[in-house]
Design a protein around this motif. Structure first.
Motif, short mmCIF file in Angstrom:
data_model
loop_
_atom_site.label_atom_id
_atom_site.label_comp_id
_atom_site.label_asym_id
_atom_site.label_seq_id
_atom_site.Cartn_x
_atom_site.Cartn_y
_atom_site.Cartn_z
N ARG A 287 61.46 44.36 -3.68
CA ARG A 287 60.97 43.90 -2.37
C ARG A 287 61.17 45.00 -1.32
NH1 ARG A 287 60.73 38.26 -0.91
NH2 ARG A 287 59.76 38.10 1.15
N ILE A 288 62.31 45.65 -1.36
CA ILE A 288 62.59 46.74 -0.41
C ILE A 288 61.62 47.90 -0.63
CG2 ILE A 288 64.28 48.52 0.22
CD1 ILE A 288 66.47 46.42 -0.24
N ASP B 56 63.51 41.82 8.83
CA ASP B 56 62.05 41.87 8.66
C ASP B 56 61.61 41.77 7.20
OD1 ASP B 56 61.86 42.18 11.40
OD2 ASP B 56 61.83 44.37 11.30
N CYS B 57 62.35 42.43 6.31
CA CYS B 57 61.96 42.42 4.90
C CYS B 57 62.27 41.07 4.26
CB CYS B 57 62.65 43.55 4.16
SG CYS B 57 62.25 43.64 2.39
N PHE B 58 63.46 40.53 4.52
CA PHE B 58 63.88 39.29 3.86
C PHE B 58 63.93 38.09 4.79
CE2 PHE B 58 65.76 42.70 1.28
CZ PHE B 58 65.26 42.36 0.03
N GLU C 284 58.57 47.81 -1.81
CA GLU C 284 57.26 47.43 -1.28
C GLU C 284 57.26 47.49 0.25
OE1 GLU C 284 56.33 43.59 -2.80
OE2 GLU C 284 56.18 44.25 -4.89
N PHE C 285 58.35 47.02 0.85
CA PHE C 285 58.46 47.01 2.31
C PHE C 285 58.43 48.43 2.86
CE2 PHE C 285 61.05 46.91 6.23
CZ PHE C 285 60.37 45.94 6.95
N LEU C 286 59.20 49.32 2.25
CA LEU C 286 59.25 50.70 2.71
C LEU C 286 57.94 51.44 2.44
CD1 LEU C 286 62.87 51.74 1.63
CD2 LEU C 286 62.06 51.16 3.93
N ASP D 130 66.60 46.21 9.77
CA ASP D 130 65.18 45.93 9.52
C ASP D 130 64.99 45.26 8.17
OD1 ASP D 130 64.46 47.11 11.93
OD2 ASP D 130 64.17 49.10 11.02
N LEU D 131 65.74 45.72 7.18
CA LEU D 131 65.61 45.14 5.84
C LEU D 131 66.09 43.70 5.82
CD1 LEU D 131 66.83 48.15 3.65
CD2 LEU D 131 64.47 47.45 4.10
N ARG E 21 55.80 50.26 5.32
CA ARG E 21 56.28 50.54 6.67
C ARG E 21 56.69 52.01 6.87
NH1 ARG E 21 59.93 46.40 10.13
NH2 ARG E 21 60.75 47.78 11.71
N ALA F 243 62.97 52.23 7.43
CA ALA F 243 63.59 51.03 7.99
C ALA F 243 65.10 51.21 8.02
CB ALA F 243 63.22 49.79 7.18
#
Length: 446
Positions: A374-375, A393-395, A377-379, A389-390, A382, A385
């Motif tokens: 998940r991290i 915003d991510c979780f 994909e988020f990074l 932020d993780l 974005r 972060a």
């Protein structure tokens, strides 16, 4: 690991104090499934995720074999086995089925032909299972007519009974249930047995405590593909209510009417009169499923037991996505349905890790691996972060900091060439600790 987990669950309350239970993504409660789950849990102790899982199993049974999805030479029908795990007295396992029972009764009252046959526990053998949906047989000079409707929802409130039966020498119940999940004909196990059932559509809702599951599940049962055909979900009461709310009958009738609309859509015949309709994925869903299949759906967790239990994540995701698409009355699966299904797969991975993990003081490996993905994909979306932020915003604050930190450490260990940690001083030299920034790059400096 298995022995450690059994010891941990045998010590009442220890697991919950030292390690938080997994939290499902709200995306699990998609559409009609979410409506039923929230209605059943409103003002009650029952966990909505447990209600939702049982409702999915019921709905997958009621839908039947008309819709199918072709994956290579295999045809998948929206057919699911669901296993609700929770401690005795706290899982509220019976309550997780009660609203669905009322909805089924309302479906029968409005349109009886849409409701499937229901068998409430007591499975003991392949022959007994086949007899519930048999193709007809002869006793002496008498012919026993076939059961035309092969839809059967089995509710095993004491799933330990099924596992006990599978441990008996020569018992073929687990093999029969494997065949049912695959949609394979139930053929007689012996020459003298003449009871068989073709094209079975059997779905199962089971409930068990973690101690029972850990005590009764044998390595053979894990590795022969029986238990890993179940979507295993952790769910315990969310509150204490001395007088839980009862869903108004008008609301139950309305939900039943929605179920009937879904079933009427799912069981329409094609123009040429055939009773099988091919479902497909649109371009966005195909792309997303391919991404998940090449990464998260085929990741190993470093433990034979956990890997065995989660071996069928890919077909389960597709079957769940089919159900979500059909609740929207669509023959084509889109990306929303894939994402909702993947939320269930991730929660199942978290649940298996939570129940089977031997170390009560640390996040489970499935949780860490999922969070790391998940991290990533988020990074990737974005760019960079901070830890905050993780978490936020991510979780969405749905994962404890221990899971986030463990996932960051996992990324650093597994992909040091792609995962970069930068320490940046405060703007204008302000007070406080320097900011730590995480990003995905091929190389980094600083």
């Amino acid at each position: 690991m298995h022995a450690d987990a059994l010891l941990r669950w045998s010590e009442e309350g220890l697991s919950q104090k030292q390690r938080p239970a997994p939290i499902p993504d709200p995306a699990c409660l998609y559409g009609l499934v979410g409506e039923v789950a929230m209605e059943g849990s409103d003002g009650a102790e029952t966990n909505p995720i447990a209600i939702a899982g049982n409702f999915i199993a019921y709905l997958s049974c009621a839908i039947g074999r008309t819709p199918y999805l072709a994956v290579g030479n295999t045809s998948h029908h929206p057919r699911l086995f669901f296993l609700h795990v929770g401690r005795s007295g706290r899982g509220r396992k019976g309550d997780a089925v009660s609203l669905i029972t009322r909805i089924d009764e309302a479906v029968r009252a409005q349109e009886d032909g849409f409701a499937p046959q229901i068998h409430r526990g007591g499975l003991s053998s392949r022959e007994g299972l086949a007899a519930l949906i048999h193709d007809g047989y002869q006793i002496g000079q008498s012919e026993v007519p076939a059961v035309d409707d092969k839809r059967l929802w089995v509710v095993e409130s004491e799933f330990a009974n099924v596992l006990q039966q599978s441990r008996r020498g020569g018992n073929t119940l687990s093999a029969a249930l494997r065949d049912c999940w695959d949609g394979v004909d139930l053929k007689p196990a012996t020459k003298t047995n003449r009871v068989h059932a073709s094209a079975p559509h059997v779905c199962l809702s089971g409930a068990i405590s973690p101690v029972e599951l850990l005590t009764l599940v044998q390595r053979r049962d894990l590795l022969n593909g029986f238990v890993n055909r179940f979507l295993i979900i952790w769910g315990e009461r969310t509150r204490i209510e001395a007088f839980p709310r009862r869903a108004p009958q008008a609301r139950v009738d309305a939900l039943a009417a929605e179920v009937i609309n879904v079933l009427r859509f799912a069981n329409q015949r094609t123009i040429d009169g055939r009773d099988a309709i091919l479902m497909t994925l649109d371009d966005g869903a195909c792309k997303r499923y391919a991404q998940l299949y090449e990464a998260e759906l085929n990741q190993d967790f470093g433990n034979v037991l956990v890997d065995s239990l989660l071996e069928r994540r890919a077909p389960m995701l597709l079957r769940l996505a089919m159900i979500f698409a059909l609740t929207d009355r669509r023959w084509k699966i889109d990306e929303r349905h894939v994402e909702a299904a993947m939320a269930w797969i991730r929660y199942a991975a978290d649940s298996v890790g939570f129940v089977f993990a031997g170390n009560a003081g640390a996040p489970s490996r499935p949780q860490v691996v999922w969070a790391a993905g998940r991290i990533s994909e988020f990074l990737a979306a974005r760019g960079s972060a901070s830890r905050r932020d993780l978490v936020v915003d991510c979780f969405g604050r749905h994962q404890p900091a221990s899971v986030v930190d463990a996932a960051i450490a996992h990324l650093i260990d597994e992909a040091p060439d792609r995962f970069c940690v930068e320490v940046r001083p405060r703007l204008r030299g302000g007070p406080g600790r320097p900011a730590t920034i995480y990003r995905l790059v091929k190389s980094c400096s600083g």
